[in-house]
Design an enzyme around this catalytic site. Structure first.
Site, PDB file in Angstrom:
ATOM      1  N   LYS A  78       0.846  -1.204   0.000  1.00  0.00           N
ATOM      2  CA  LYS A  78       0.000   0.000   0.000  1.00  0.00           C
ATOM      3  C   LYS A  78       0.877   1.248   0.000  1.00  0.00           C
ATOM      4  O   LYS A  78       2.093   1.154   0.252  1.00  0.00           O
ATOM      5  CB  LYS A  78      -0.924  -0.014   1.225  1.00  0.00           C
ATOM      6  N   ARG A  90      -9.862   0.147  15.215  1.00  0.00           N
ATOM      7  CA  ARG A  90      -9.888   0.837  13.919  1.00  0.00           C
ATOM      8  C   ARG A  90     -11.029   0.270  13.089  1.00  0.00           C
ATOM      9  O   ARG A  90     -12.086   0.877  12.996  1.00  0.00           O
ATOM     10  CB  ARG A  90      -8.517   0.659  13.251  1.00  0.00           C
ATOM     11  N   HIS A 109      -5.457  -7.159  13.382  1.00  0.00           N
ATOM     12  CA  HIS A 109      -4.219  -6.378  13.308  1.00  0.00           C
ATOM     13  C   HIS A 109      -3.794  -6.002  14.719  1.00  0.00           C
ATOM     14  O   HIS A 109      -4.621  -5.569  15.523  1.00  0.00           O
ATOM     15  CB  HIS A 109      -4.466  -5.118  12.467  1.00  0.00           C
ATOM     16  N   ARG A 138       1.383 -10.735   7.111  1.00  0.00           N
ATOM     17  CA  ARG A 138       1.338  -9.518   6.287  1.00  0.00           C
ATOM     18  C   ARG A 138       2.622  -8.736   6.569  1.00  0.00           C
ATOM     19  O   ARG A 138       2.804  -8.170   7.635  1.00  0.00           O
ATOM     20  CB  ARG A 138       0.088  -8.686   6.625  1.00  0.00           C
ATOM     21  N   TYR A 179      15.432  31.544   3.395  1.00  0.00           N
ATOM     22  CA  TYR A 179      14.338  32.321   3.990  1.00  0.00           C
ATOM     23  C   TYR A 179      14.585  32.595   5.472  1.00  0.00           C
ATOM     24  O   TYR A 179      15.032  31.714   6.211  1.00  0.00           O
ATOM     25  CB  TYR A 179      13.020  31.559   3.870  1.00  0.00           C
ATOM     26  N   CYS A 201      13.720  25.020   1.532  1.00  0.00           N
ATOM     27  CA  CYS A 201      12.718  25.701   0.695  1.00  0.00           C
ATOM     28  C   CYS A 201      11.785  24.643   0.074  1.00  0.00           C
ATOM     29  O   CYS A 201      11.971  23.450   0.264  1.00  0.00           O
ATOM     30  CB  CYS A 201      13.393  26.482  -0.423  1.00  0.00           C
ATOM     31  N   MET A 202      10.808  25.103  -0.700  1.00  0.00           N
ATOM     32  CA  MET A 202       9.865  24.166  -1.307  1.00  0.00           C
ATOM     33  C   MET A 202      10.572  23.181  -2.256  1.00  0.00           C
ATOM     34  O   MET A 202      10.261  21.992  -2.287  1.00  0.00           O
ATOM     35  CB  MET A 202       8.783  24.935  -2.075  1.00  0.00           C
ATOM     36  N   ASP A 203      11.549  23.673  -3.006  1.00  0.00           N
ATOM     37  CA  ASP A 203      12.165  22.866  -4.066  1.00  0.00           C
ATOM     38  C   ASP A 203      13.686  22.751  -3.947  1.00  0.00           C
ATOM     39  O   ASP A 203      14.313  22.110  -4.782  1.00  0.00           O
ATOM     40  CB  ASP A 203      11.854  23.481  -5.436  1.00  0.00           C
TER      41      ASP A 203
HETATM   42  C1  LIG Z   1      -3.906  -4.252   8.362  1.00  0.00           C
HETATM   43  C2  LIG Z   1      -2.435  -4.148   8.172  1.00  0.00           C
HETATM   44  N1  LIG Z   1      -1.713  -5.262   8.033  1.00  0.00           N
HETATM   45  C3  LIG Z   1      -0.376  -5.238   7.874  1.00  0.00           C
HETATM   46  C4  LIG Z   1       0.309  -4.041   7.838  1.00  0.00           C
HETATM   47  C5  LIG Z   1       1.801  -4.065   7.670  1.00  0.00           C
HETATM   48  O1  LIG Z   1       2.419  -3.650   8.861  1.00  0.00           O
HETATM   49  P1  LIG Z   1       4.006  -3.593   8.945  1.00  0.00           P
HETATM   50  O2  LIG Z   1       4.437  -2.576   7.959  1.00  0.00           O
HETATM   51  O3  LIG Z   1       4.266  -3.161  10.350  1.00  0.00           O
HETATM   52  O4  LIG Z   1       4.500  -4.945   8.626  1.00  0.00           O
HETATM   53  C6  LIG Z   1      -0.397  -2.855   7.969  1.00  0.00           C
HETATM   54  C7  LIG Z   1       0.337  -1.590   7.931  1.00  0.00           C
HETATM   55  O5  LIG Z   1      -0.011  -0.585   8.404  1.00  0.00           O
HETATM   56  C8  LIG Z   1      -1.799  -2.902   8.147  1.00  0.00           C
HETATM   57  O6  LIG Z   1      -2.518  -1.778   8.277  1.00  0.00           O
END
Ligand SMILES: Cc1ncc(COP(=O)(O)O)c(C=O)c1O
Length: 388
Positions: free
Chosen positions: A39, A135, A164, A220, A266, A312-314
């Site tokens: 993600k 969550r 989680h 995960r 700045y 700065c920005m850039d």
């Molecule tokens: C639902 C869920 N699973 C797994 C992960 C992966 O976690 P990590 O990067 O600590 O391995 C995340 C990350 O935020 C998550 O939200």
């Protein structure tokens, strides 16, 4: 190969992504599959490139936060199983089904709404249980009992169940153990009342690295895949070796000598006390190299040199120990000769966690992908495709 027209870029070492996956796979054993968590543009590293490297190295599936991210991976030609971990609108569920993308559900009214949608293919679902993260997720045995009948329809397939952990990376494991017990309690009901097998996945990087004996079918794996430890506690424990995949590079685009008592940037917050060489880098807070980086160091010629004046920005300025030619490479994160600046060190400087640092380096920054030290791909989100 894509091109970019600017002397600042991210480099992603795909060998390191693969190494990290293999380290975890060896650690958790062959019985468990790995969801590579890609993600947020693979935590800033690049969706498709990291996904492909993770799959090459033995990950069996991918996880993202949103349906758009999953569709992006499908458009990039990725055929592996993909799970959306976050919220999806019921009216978008059919798009997920069409593309063989699994969705997470955590509300009864969502399931009711999804049952009213028309599907060309069955939709694969994962039930999210909230065991203490607060969550998303069903929280009680009654919740589970009341939604299971809604899944008894040919258009829906209950593929998995998961939770989680909020504190799997901490030294004190009492809250983690409570979450685990809660999961066992909720999952027992599911197992008793649902006839078909479902895959179980509870462990993130911290839990998968530290407690590999857990009975889940999949882990995960997010932050660890990028070569970063989820916390200082886990880093000290060092359950497996990891290699940082992300580095950030730039080049001096201007070098000049200022007299004593001249100011930089700045607010004129930095003033030379003697004649000093000042270099300018084409990277700034709009790239995620935030204003708090003032005072931090970068690597030039394998030596640490401070960032002086406001970012700065850039652009930002560094104080050099001597004159360097325009075009000299500067490393902001990563290694140069014998010196190394870790993502963790940057995170400490800005008082945040390592996760946030590569995510902050935005789409304006081109990404360069390397294997065996050679560039294999470049990705410039501003000007994708072949050279102009
Ligand atoms: C639902 C869920 N699973 C797994 C992960 C992966 O976690 P990590 O990067 O600590 O391995 C995340 C990350 O935020 C998550 O939200």
């Amino acid at each position: 190969m894509d091109h970019f027209y600017r002397d600042s870029w991210v480099e992603i070492n795909l060998d390191h992504v693969e190494y990290n996956i293999k380290q975890l796979a060896a650690h958790i054993g062959e019985d468990k599959g790995i969801y590579a968590v890609v993600k947020a543009n693979a935590y800033g590293h690049g969706y498709a490139q990291v996904a492909q490297a993770a799959l090459n190295a033995g990950a069996s599936a991918l996880a993202v936060a949103f349906l758009d991210e999953a569709l992006h991976l499908r458009k990039a030609g990725i055929q592996a199983a993909i799970l959306v971990l976050g919220a999806t609108r019921p009216k978008d569920a059919a798009i997920a089904a069409d593309h063989d993308i699994s969705l997470t559900f955590y509300r009864k009214d969502w399931l009711e709404a999804v049952r009213a949608e028309q599907f060309r293919k069955p939709l694969q679902l994962h039930m999210k249980l909230d065991t203490g993260m607060g969550r998303l997720g069903f929280r009680t045995v009654d919740d589970i009992r009341s939604v299971l009948p809604l899944l008894d329809t040919p258009s829906l397939i209950l593929e998995g169940v998961y939770t989680h952990f909020a504190t799997a990376d901490e030294a004190d494991l009492s809250y983690f153990e409570r979450q685990r017990s809660k999961f066992d309690e909720l999952f027992k009901v599911l197992r008793e009342e649902w006839p078909d097998p479902v895959i179980v996945h509870t462990e993130n990087s911290a839990a998968s690295m530290r407690f590999a004996a857990d009975e889940s079918d999949f882990v995960r794996f997010g932050i660890g895949m990028y070569g970063l430890y989820p916390s200082k506690t886990v880093k000290e424990e060092h359950p497996i070796a990891l290699r940082q995949a992300f580095s950030l590079h730039s080049r001096l685009v201007h070098v000049k000598q200022l007299e004593a008592h001249e100011a930089v940037s700045y607010g004129a917050t930095y003033e030379t006390d003697k004649p000093e060489w000042i270099g300018t880098l084409p990277i700034g807070y709009a790239d995620g190299w935030i204003r708090k980086m003032q005072g931090f160091e970068v690597l030039v010629d394998g030596k640490r040199m401070p960032i002086v004046g406001r970012v700065c920005m850039d652009q930002c300025m560094v104080k050099l120990d001597k004159a360097y030619p325009v075009g000299t490479e500067v490393v902001l994160i990563g290694s140069q000769l014998d010196a190394f600046i870790s993502v963790d060190e940057v995170a400490d400087w800005v008082d945040t966690i390592n996760y946030e640092i590569p995510c902050l380096i935005g789409a304006r920054m081109p990404r360069v992908y390397k294997r065996s030290g050679q560039i294999v791909e470049t990705d410039n989100a501003l000007n994708p495709g072949e050279s102009l």
